[in-house]
Design an enzyme around this catalytic site. Structure first.
Site, PDB file in Angstrom:
ATOM      1  N   SER A 303      40.868  51.574  33.524  1.00 48.39           N
ATOM      2  CA  SER A 303      40.157  50.344  33.708  1.00 48.39           C
ATOM      3  C   SER A 303      40.587  49.104  32.810  1.00 48.39           C
ATOM      4  CB  SER A 303      38.639  50.743  33.808  1.00 48.39           C
ATOM      5  OG  SER A 303      38.113  50.510  32.460  1.00 48.39           O
ATOM      6  N   ASP A 304      40.071  48.032  33.185  1.00 48.59           N
ATOM      7  CA  ASP A 304      40.482  47.099  32.322  1.00 48.59           C
ATOM      8  C   ASP A 304      39.101  46.881  31.541  1.00 48.59           C
ATOM      9  OD1 ASP A 304      41.193  44.704  30.670  1.00 48.59           O
ATOM     10  OD2 ASP A 304      41.909  43.699  32.422  1.00 48.59           O
TER      11      ASP A 304
END
Ligand code: BGC
Length: 780
Positions: A303-304
């Site tokens: 994920s960011d």
């Protein structure tokens, strides 16, 4: 210049713990993209058995720990989130860290993981190593301006070696987002506007970071980010929604990811944006569907920063448990700093809402990476204090940084051969707020880079001038205030000097994450400074050169009209000054080309070369055509533009056939001649257009390029092969097809003009599997 062999030799001789034979053998064993891909995909039965055996002994909480990434020492790039400590590592609540590096620190933390936790699984240390670790290279947009994937691969190789020596295993690079909007602050981190150039840079960087084997402690895992469409943020406003039609997504935004996946990138990061109502952290169709199923990619999807948590403000998750469920269901394996997987997925699994098999698949991907890095055999192998000392800012690395910095410089304008500056000038006035700004020389996302390592333009010009030319310096103004009190001094020095070099633009923190601008003009009072200096210089008939430092295209119409020589210098890294001086004094003949169009004004945005023709193609003479009444419709400087101190001539474009079948390849050959009196580099660019098709096609698309060095007077024949993949497009039914009809091909030194020829595809529409933008055996 440091060739891979030299790098290997250097590292081998300075790091006794490494096996010299393996290192020197490495370049010879350069694998093809196809081999790298199949190696990445090949199921290694020993690895799988090992990973299964580890997985089998983990509790559900320990599994979720492997999917949990905490932040370490680095500063937050989003909402502040908690840091993890030894207690979390001991309890198996963390699988990887972001922003923690240093041989000793990582060694100490690794020890807690493998000696004091129940599961004894080594940690992964990750960081944003974007354009160098400590030896900072040009920002990515500048590296792309070199149009030299081999040099970019070497830069990534150096970055990996240095980062790995500081205990890092994983970089969040390359950033492969296509960007057509210079307002967007992160345009600095990518390779510009074009999918083909972007694909070559993406693959080159993946090869550079990952080398041929992750077991080599000079390599790290690469991450292609941000999947996908992040660069299309509406209004150029970071994190904003991206409206991308399906065909544009396939043909413009996805290809660099496809190339990175084919090059074997072991991880991909999800993007913050949504596309058509679906945030990327919940986009199962694109992550599981396109990336994993269609492309057969099997790495870690990370994920960011708080990307999982952000599914709540996006408005697709009413609560944090739902956000965690949506993300893991979509195929997001690792939760960067939200800590939602840890907090919620055990409940979701126990309630039967998330199958344990989904969690297991994600954990397997993380464990495989740890296995491939050799961490289960020796968790400390990346944390070597001796290697850290030997490799940090190693002279061959710095030499490589200078070489790429020179190659990244683009000569935008050079009327009357203003450049290069004569070496016998009595004095030069160096003026401008960026002339001596070491922090800006590094650019944003400069990892462990330190301003004191950087040589500024002023220092570089001074070094090069030695005692023969006096260098006068005035800052003149700051980048972004209204203070004009320094103008008088700047004008005085201009009058005193024989030539003027203005170093102006944006400071490094103006082109970075969240640093978007609604105006892309020169900020502050810099234009007035330029005008004052230029008036003083004109009255004394003195040459004036403007050096632009910026991470995005700037709109500088006044400079374009009135300053005779303009050099685009981006942020060139630790060797900014020497590289720039090499170009200004003619010790290096610039050959970089723009990887993105420079508009005349922000009102033209988006302006990109591979646009559609429309039913009323732009024509300044015809009223009812697609254009503006107050500014030309063309950019100030187009994609692919860049001058040299020599000139190049192109012979006729010769296709190997006048007619081919849809499944045939065709070769296009052209002779390029250095028609000037200096040796120099030209980037020979090939553009293609499908003249009439069942859906509209761009006016031209880059399909090949080569940076060649030609001696004065030298002529070289340059050939390109176009494969069916290069002629294909997505039709109305989203089939990837080659249609019969004529194609125009141009070869030249920019996206405008060039020599052209035509060939015909005969037969019937034929479906061509989309295997990515680069040939299977493509190497930088
Ligand atoms: C950025 C990513 C980066 C991450 C970790 C985020 O804010 O969007 O590109 O990798 O932070 O630093």
């Amino acid at each position: 210049m440091l060739r891979p062999v030299a790098l290997a030799l250097f590292v081998a001789t300075t790091t006794p713990s490494l096996n010299a034979a393996t290192l020197t053998a490495q370049p010879a064993a350069r694998t093809t993209a196809a081999a790298a891909r199949s190696a990445a995909r090949a199921v290694d039965p020993r690895r799988e058995r090992f990973v299964d055996s580890v997985l089998a002994r983990l509790t559900l909480e320990e599994k979720l720990g492997q999917l949990t990434q905490y932040r370490g020492q680095s500063s937050a790039t989003g909402p502040q989130t908690p840091e993890a400590g030894a207690a979390d590592i001991r309890a198996g609540r963390v699988g990887s860290f972001l922003g923690t590096f240093g041989a000793q620190v990582t060694r100490d933390m690794q020890r807690v993981a493998v000696e004091e936790s129940r599961a004894k699984i080594p940690l992964l240390f990750a960081h944003d190593v974007i354009h160098g670790f400590r030896t900072i290279f040009p920002v990515s947009i500048g590296e792309a301006a070199s149009w030299d994937p081999a040099a970019v691969e070497r830069a990534a190789r150096v970055a990996a070696a240095e980062a790995a020596a500081h205990g890092l295993h994983w970089t969040f690079a390359p950033m492969v987002d296509i960007a057509r909007d210079p307002r967007w602050g992160r345009i600095v981190e990518g390779a510009g506007e074009d999918p083909y150039l972007g694909a070559t840079m993406a693959a080159a960087r993946v090869f550079g970071f990952q080398g041929t084997s992750l077991r080599d402690t000079l390599t790290i895992l690469a991450t292609a980010k941000h999947f996908v469409g992040y660069g299309a943020a509406e209004g150029g406003r970071d994190y904003n929604v991206a409206e991308i039609p399906p065909r544009t997504l396939r043909e413009i935004y996805l290809p660099p990811f496809h190339a990175a996946a084919n090059a074997g990138a072991r991880s991909v990061m999800a993007a913050f944006n949504e596309i058509d109502g679906v945030p990327m952290h919940a986009h199962r169709d694109l992550i599981d569907g396109v990336l994993r199923s269609q492309w057969g990619w099997d790495g870690i999807l990370v994920s960011d920063w708080t990307g999982v948590m952000e599914l709540m403000p996006h408005g697709v998750a009413a609560d944090s448990a739902r956000a965690a469920r949506l993300a893991i269901d979509a195929g997001v394996d690792v939760d960067m700093v939200s800590n939602f997987y840890m907090s919620h997925l055990s409940g979701e699994v126990r309630a039967g809402r998330v199958p344990i098999a989904v969690v297991d698949s994600a954990v397997r991907r993380v464990l495989r990476a740890k296995y491939e890095l050799g961490l289960f055999e020796d968790p400390y192998r990346y944390s070597s204090v001796a290697r850290e000392r030997a490799l940090t800012l190693a002279p061959p690395f710095v030499a490589e940084a200078r070489e790429l910095a020179r190659r990244a410089i683009v000569l935008l304008k050079n009327d009357g051969n203003t450049l290069p500056l004569r070496k016998d000038l009595g004095s030069i006035a160096v003026i401008g707020p960026l002339a001596d700004d070491a922090r800006s020389a590094l650019g944003s996302w400069s990892a462990a880079g330190r301003p004191e390592d950087a040589i500024t333009p002023l220092a570089g010009i001074r070094q090069a001038a030695g005692t023969r030319t006096r260098i006068l310096y005035a800052r003149g103004a700051s980048v972004d205030t209204a203070d004009t009190s320094g103008f008088a001094e700047a004008v005085r020095l201009t009058r005193e000097a024989d030539a003027v070099v203005l170093v102006i633009g944006e400071h490094q923190d103006m082109s970075a994450e969240s640093r978007n601008r609604a105006s892309i003009d020169l900020p502050g009072v810099q234009l007035q400074l330029v005008q004052a200096v230029s008036a003083a210089a004109r009255s004394g008939n003195k040459p004036v050169v403007a050096v632009l430092m910026n991470g995005r295209p700037l709109a500088v119409p006044w400079l374009a009209d009135s300053i005779p020589a303009i050099v685009e210098a981006w942020y060139l890294g630790v060797q900014t000054g020497p590289a720039l001086a090499d170009v200004l004094f003619g010790d290096y003949n610039p050959g970089g080309k723009l990887p993105v169009s420079f508009p005349r004004t922000v009102g033209q945005v988006p302006v990109y070369y591979n646009h559609k023709n429309t039913g009323r193609p732009s024509n300044e003479r015809e009223r009812y055509t697609s254009k503006y009444i107050d500014v030309p419709w063309t950019p100030q400087w187009p994609f692919g533009h860049g001058l040299s101190y020599t000139t190049f001539g192109y012979g006729p474009v010769r296709p190997s056939a006048t007619e081919i079948r849809p499944t045939d390849s065709i070769t296009v050959t052209v002779e390029v001649t250095n028609t000037g009196s200096r040796d120099g580099d030209e980037v020979v660019q090939l553009y293609l257009r499908d003249d009439a098709a069942s859906v509209t096609r761009p006016v031209r698309m880059l399909k090949g390029f080569r940076r060649v060095t030609l001696r004065a007077g030298e002529r070289r024949s340059v050939s390109f092969t176009l494969r069916p993949q290069d002629l294909a497009f997505y039709d109305v039914r989203m089939r990837h097809v080659v249609e019969p009809g004529t194609f125009t091909v141009w070869v030249g030194g920019s996206s405008l003009g060039g020599q052209s020829a035509r060939f015909r595809v005969a037969g019937s529409t034929t479906e061509i599997p989309d295997r990515g933008p680069l040939p299977p055996n493509w190497r930088p």
